[in-house]
Design a protein around this motif. Structure first.
Motif, PDB file in Angstrom:
ATOM      1  N   LEU A  99       0.834  -1.201   0.000  1.00  0.00           N
ATOM      2  CA  LEU A  99       0.000   0.000   0.000  1.00  0.00           C
ATOM      3  C   LEU A  99       0.870   1.253   0.000  1.00  0.00           C
ATOM      4  CD1 LEU A  99      -2.464  -1.479   2.567  1.00  0.00           C
ATOM      5  CD2 LEU A  99      -3.228  -0.595   0.367  1.00  0.00           C
ATOM      6  N   ASP A 100       2.043   1.151  -0.572  1.00  0.00           N
ATOM      7  CA  ASP A 100       2.953   2.289  -0.623  1.00  0.00           C
ATOM      8  C   ASP A 100       2.335   3.459  -1.398  1.00  0.00           C
ATOM      9  OD1 ASP A 100       4.687   0.621   0.647  1.00  0.00           O
ATOM     10  OD2 ASP A 100       5.996   0.290  -1.077  1.00  0.00           O
ATOM     11  N   GLN A 101       2.422   4.649  -0.823  1.00  0.00           N
ATOM     12  CA  GLN A 101       1.935   5.897  -1.423  1.00  0.00           C
ATOM     13  C   GLN A 101       0.435   5.870  -1.755  1.00  0.00           C
ATOM     14  OE1 GLN A 101       4.772   5.304  -4.420  1.00  0.00           O
ATOM     15  NE2 GLN A 101       6.259   5.242  -2.786  1.00  0.00           N
ATOM     16  N   ALA A 102      -0.289   4.949  -1.124  1.00  0.00           N
ATOM     17  CA  ALA A 102      -1.725   4.854  -1.368  1.00  0.00           C
ATOM     18  C   ALA A 102      -2.481   5.914  -0.567  1.00  0.00           C
ATOM     19  CB  ALA A 102      -2.231   3.465  -0.996  1.00  0.00           C
ATOM     20  N   TRP A 103      -3.673   6.234  -1.038  1.00  0.00           N
ATOM     21  CA  TRP A 103      -4.563   7.182  -0.362  1.00  0.00           C
ATOM     22  C   TRP A 103      -5.695   6.386   0.273  1.00  0.00           C
ATOM     23  CZ3 TRP A 103      -3.813  12.563  -0.416  1.00  0.00           C
ATOM     24  CH2 TRP A 103      -2.764  13.019  -1.234  1.00  0.00           C
ATOM     25  N   LEU A 104      -5.763   6.405   1.603  1.00  0.00           N
ATOM     26  CA  LEU A 104      -6.783   5.672   2.352  1.00  0.00           C
ATOM     27  C   LEU A 104      -7.441   6.575   3.385  1.00  0.00           C
ATOM     28  CD1 LEU A 104      -4.260   2.898   2.459  1.00  0.00           C
ATOM     29  CD2 LEU A 104      -6.614   2.162   2.141  1.00  0.00           C
ATOM     30  N   ILE A 105      -7.659   7.822   3.008  1.00  0.00           N
ATOM     31  CA  ILE A 105      -8.264   8.779   3.933  1.00  0.00           C
ATOM     32  C   ILE A 105      -9.687   8.333   4.280  1.00  0.00           C
ATOM     33  CG2 ILE A 105      -9.047  11.164   4.205  1.00  0.00           C
ATOM     34  CD1 ILE A 105      -6.689  11.965   2.409  1.00  0.00           C
ATOM     35  N   GLU A 106      -9.946   8.197   5.576  1.00  0.00           N
ATOM     36  CA  GLU A 106     -11.248   7.772   6.108  1.00  0.00           C
ATOM     37  C   GLU A 106     -11.672   6.399   5.586  1.00  0.00           C
ATOM     38  OE1 GLU A 106     -14.271  10.798   5.923  1.00  0.00           O
ATOM     39  OE2 GLU A 106     -12.874  12.369   6.509  1.00  0.00           O
ATOM     40  N   ALA A 107     -10.719   5.593   5.155  1.00  0.00           N
ATOM     41  CA  ALA A 107     -11.034   4.226   4.734  1.00  0.00           C
ATOM     42  C   ALA A 107     -11.427   3.399   5.956  1.00  0.00           C
ATOM     43  CB  ALA A 107      -9.836   3.594   4.037  1.00  0.00           C
ATOM     44  N   ASP A 108     -12.282   2.406   5.746  1.00  0.00           N
ATOM     45  CA  ASP A 108     -12.737   1.551   6.844  1.00  0.00           C
ATOM     46  C   ASP A 108     -12.064   0.186   6.735  1.00  0.00           C
ATOM     47  OD1 ASP A 108     -14.015   0.213   8.870  1.00  0.00           O
ATOM     48  OD2 ASP A 108     -16.046   0.779   8.258  1.00  0.00           O
ATOM     49  N   LEU A 109     -11.064  -0.023   7.576  1.00  0.00           N
ATOM     50  CA  LEU A 109     -10.312  -1.273   7.608  1.00  0.00           C
ATOM     51  C   LEU A 109     -10.567  -2.020   8.914  1.00  0.00           C
ATOM     52  CD1 LEU A 109      -7.493   0.725   6.153  1.00  0.00           C
ATOM     53  CD2 LEU A 109      -7.780  -1.571   5.247  1.00  0.00           C
ATOM     54  N   ALA A 125      -5.253   9.433   7.101  1.00  0.00           N
ATOM     55  CA  ALA A 125      -5.883  10.287   8.111  1.00  0.00           C
ATOM     56  C   ALA A 125      -7.317   9.843   8.363  1.00  0.00           C
ATOM     57  CB  ALA A 125      -5.858  11.745   7.658  1.00  0.00           C
ATOM     58  N   ARG A 126      -7.667   9.738   9.633  1.00  0.00           N
ATOM     59  CA  ARG A 126      -9.025   9.404  10.094  1.00  0.00           C
ATOM     60  C   ARG A 126      -9.506   8.033   9.599  1.00  0.00           C
ATOM     61  NH1 ARG A 126      -8.803  14.243   8.151  1.00  0.00           N
ATOM     62  NH2 ARG A 126     -10.050  13.801   6.306  1.00  0.00           N
ATOM     63  N   ALA A 127      -8.572   7.170   9.252  1.00  0.00           N
ATOM     64  CA  ALA A 127      -8.940   5.814   8.847  1.00  0.00           C
ATOM     65  C   ALA A 127      -9.421   5.019  10.062  1.00  0.00           C
ATOM     66  CB  ALA A 127      -7.754   5.111   8.202  1.00  0.00           C
ATOM     67  N   HIS A 128     -10.265   4.030   9.812  1.00  0.00           N
ATOM     68  CA  HIS A 128     -10.809   3.180  10.875  1.00  0.00           C
ATOM     69  C   HIS A 128     -10.122   1.820  10.801  1.00  0.00           C
ATOM     70  CE1 HIS A 128     -14.007   6.149  11.485  1.00  0.00           C
ATOM     71  NE2 HIS A 128     -14.102   6.192  10.171  1.00  0.00           N
ATOM     72  N   LEU A 129      -9.345   1.523  11.836  1.00  0.00           N
ATOM     73  CA  LEU A 129      -8.612   0.260  11.885  1.00  0.00           C
ATOM     74  C   LEU A 129      -8.870  -0.479  13.193  1.00  0.00           C
ATOM     75  CD1 LEU A 129      -5.926   2.320  10.409  1.00  0.00           C
ATOM     76  CD2 LEU A 129      -5.868  -0.019   9.600  1.00  0.00           C
ATOM     77  N   ASP A 130     -10.029  -0.259  13.789  1.00  0.00           N
ATOM     78  CA  ASP A 130     -10.360  -0.933  15.045  1.00  0.00           C
ATOM     79  C   ASP A 130     -10.322  -2.447  14.833  1.00  0.00           C
ATOM     80  OD1 ASP A 130     -10.778   1.588  16.067  1.00  0.00           O
ATOM     81  OD2 ASP A 130     -12.956   1.510  15.853  1.00  0.00           O
ATOM     82  N   LYS A 136       3.797  -7.174  12.482  1.00  0.00           N
ATOM     83  CA  LYS A 136       4.950  -7.325  11.588  1.00  0.00           C
ATOM     84  C   LYS A 136       4.830  -6.521  10.299  1.00  0.00           C
ATOM     85  CE  LYS A 136       6.297 -11.825  13.447  1.00  0.00           C
ATOM     86  NZ  LYS A 136       6.663 -13.216  13.164  1.00  0.00           N
ATOM     87  N   ALA A 137       3.933  -5.542  10.267  1.00  0.00           N
ATOM     88  CA  ALA A 137       3.810  -4.681   9.091  1.00  0.00           C
ATOM     89  C   ALA A 137       4.861  -3.568   9.136  1.00  0.00           C
ATOM     90  CB  ALA A 137       2.410  -4.074   9.022  1.00  0.00           C
ATOM     91  N   ARG A 138       5.150  -2.981   7.987  1.00  0.00           N
ATOM     92  CA  ARG A 138       6.003  -1.793   7.918  1.00  0.00           C
ATOM     93  C   ARG A 138       5.080  -0.624   7.623  1.00  0.00           C
ATOM     94  NH1 ARG A 138       8.708   2.112   9.200  1.00  0.00           N
ATOM     95  NH2 ARG A 138      10.424   2.933   7.953  1.00  0.00           N
ATOM     96  N   VAL A 139       4.970   0.280   8.582  1.00  0.00           N
ATOM     97  CA  VAL A 139       4.027   1.384   8.462  1.00  0.00           C
ATOM     98  C   VAL A 139       4.742   2.718   8.635  1.00  0.00           C
ATOM     99  CG1 VAL A 139       1.855   2.357   9.291  1.00  0.00           C
ATOM    100  CG2 VAL A 139       2.248  -0.105   9.469  1.00  0.00           C
ATOM    101  N   ALA A 140       4.838   3.473   7.568  1.00  0.00           N
ATOM    102  CA  ALA A 140       5.365   4.840   7.631  1.00  0.00           C
ATOM    103  C   ALA A 140       4.324   5.717   6.951  1.00  0.00           C
ATOM    104  CB  ALA A 140       6.720   4.935   6.934  1.00  0.00           C
ATOM    105  N   ALA A 141       3.189   5.875   7.603  1.00  0.00           N
ATOM    106  CA  ALA A 141       2.033   6.537   7.022  1.00  0.00           C
ATOM    107  C   ALA A 141       1.516   7.639   7.934  1.00  0.00           C
ATOM    108  CB  ALA A 141       0.925   5.507   6.769  1.00  0.00           C
ATOM    109  N   ASP A 142       0.740   8.537   7.349  1.00  0.00           N
ATOM    110  CA  ASP A 142       0.085   9.580   8.133  1.00  0.00           C
ATOM    111  C   ASP A 142      -1.268   9.060   8.601  1.00  0.00           C
ATOM    112  OD1 ASP A 142      -1.015  11.788   9.273  1.00  0.00           O
ATOM    113  OD2 ASP A 142      -0.817  13.105   7.545  1.00  0.00           O
ATOM    114  N   LEU A 143      -1.336   8.721   9.889  1.00  0.00           N
ATOM    115  CA  LEU A 143      -2.557   8.183  10.502  1.00  0.00           C
ATOM    116  C   LEU A 143      -3.143   9.177  11.497  1.00  0.00           C
ATOM    117  CD1 LEU A 143      -0.961   4.707  10.827  1.00  0.00           C
ATOM    118  CD2 LEU A 143      -3.309   4.927  10.006  1.00  0.00           C
ATOM    119  N   THR A 144      -2.998  10.453  11.207  1.00  0.00           N
ATOM    120  CA  THR A 144      -3.532  11.490  12.083  1.00  0.00           C
ATOM    121  C   THR A 144      -5.035  11.291  12.290  1.00  0.00           C
ATOM    122  OG1 THR A 144      -1.877  13.088  11.331  1.00  0.00           O
ATOM    123  CG2 THR A 144      -3.870  13.975  12.363  1.00  0.00           C
ATOM    124  N   GLY A 145      -5.434  11.246  13.551  1.00  0.00           N
ATOM    125  CA  GLY A 145      -6.860  11.126  13.862  1.00  0.00           C
ATOM    126  C   GLY A 145      -7.458   9.766  13.567  1.00  0.00           C
TER     127      GLY A 145
END
Length: 263
Positions: A99-109, A125-130, A136-145
């Motif tokens: 998911l490199d450079q992907a856009w998942l703003i407010e996506a529901d995961l 930003a504002r994604a739902h990952l409850d 073991k994932a590599r995450v360098a993403a903007d998960l603000t909110g």
């Protein structure tokens, strides 16, 4: 047309490589058709998965925003620079997906499987990952909110790799995120931005918080056994009724301990 759209998306990805994930937001119209529409249906996505036998399904640069892809097996699928804003991926299997450079703003995961996924310079930003599993994932993403209540990032790498930072400080940003009851056992959170995040009841056993920004964060009831706080900024952070603080590592080397809020 599709080729040009993919090229434009990859161009945005290159922008992320030369700056930080957050910088990608500047000058982007998030209400434009390119960011809110889909060029494929769920059925077409399912067909692409079914016919991708020799290699993983490749959705590089695709517009897939606002689709309902819940429950699909998207393991190892490639979504590099794809647009998935507000897309529903509830319970989807994204094991080792790209998911490199992907856009998942407010996506529901919610409850999605993202074990071993690669999420570099992504906008979430504002994604739902409850309840999601990002172990073991590599995450360098903007998960603000974003919301990761009860999620797992066990043994995941969210921190900055200081051996390769010529493109700017690439690490996860979880500012103001809801991380209550997060399983972060053994996670690399070094230099991660956790300002004003809620880490109530989070399990940070063995996690690296070296140089992390924890200003204003709420660690009430968090488990801190063997968590490494060297250089972490704790200005105005709440540390009420923590578990295993006496077993935390380098807590005395954290910054702004005099401004820490304790019970």
């Amino acid at each position: 047309m599709k080729r040009s759209l993919a090229g434009a998306a990859l161009g945005l990805g290159l922008l992320a490589v030369t700056a930080t994930a957050q910088d990608m937001m500047r000058g982007i119209d998030l209400s434009s058709p390119d960011m809110v529409s889909a060029e494929m249906t769920r059925t077409q996505v399912e067909t692409a998965i079914a016919t991708a036998t020799a290699a993983p399904a490749d959705f590089t640069g695709r517009r897939l925003s606002n689709l309902d892809l819940s429950g699909l097996d998207l393991s190892r699928a490639i979504f590099r620079a794809a647009r998935l804003n507000k897309t529903k991926l509830v319970g989807a299997n994204l094991d080792h997906a790209v998911l490199d450079q992907a856009w998942l703003i407010e996506a529901d995961l919610t409850n999605a499987n993202l074990k071993g996924a690669n999420i570099f310079a992504a906008q979430m930003a504002r994604a739902h990952l409850d309840g999601a599993d990002l172990s073991k994932a590599r995450v360098a993403a903007d998960l603000t909110g974003a919301s990761l209540v009860g999620a797992s990032i066990a043994d995941a790498r969210l921190g900055a790799d200081m051996r390769n930072q010529s493109m700017g400080l690439m690490r996860a940003v979880l500012k103001s995120a809801n991380l209550e009851r997060l399983n972060a056992r053994g996670a690399d959170l070094s230099r991660v931005d956790l300002e004003f995040a809620s880490l109530k009841g989070a399990d940070l056993t063995g996690a690296s918080l070296k140089g992390a920004q924890l200003g204003g964060a709420d660690l009430t009831g968090a488990t801190l056994v063997r968590a490494d706080f060297e250089g972490a900024d704790l200005a105005s952070a709440k540390l009420i009724a923590p578990i295993g603080l006496d077993q935390a590592r380098n807590f005395d080397k954290a910054k702004n301990l005099d401004r820490l809020i304790r019970d």
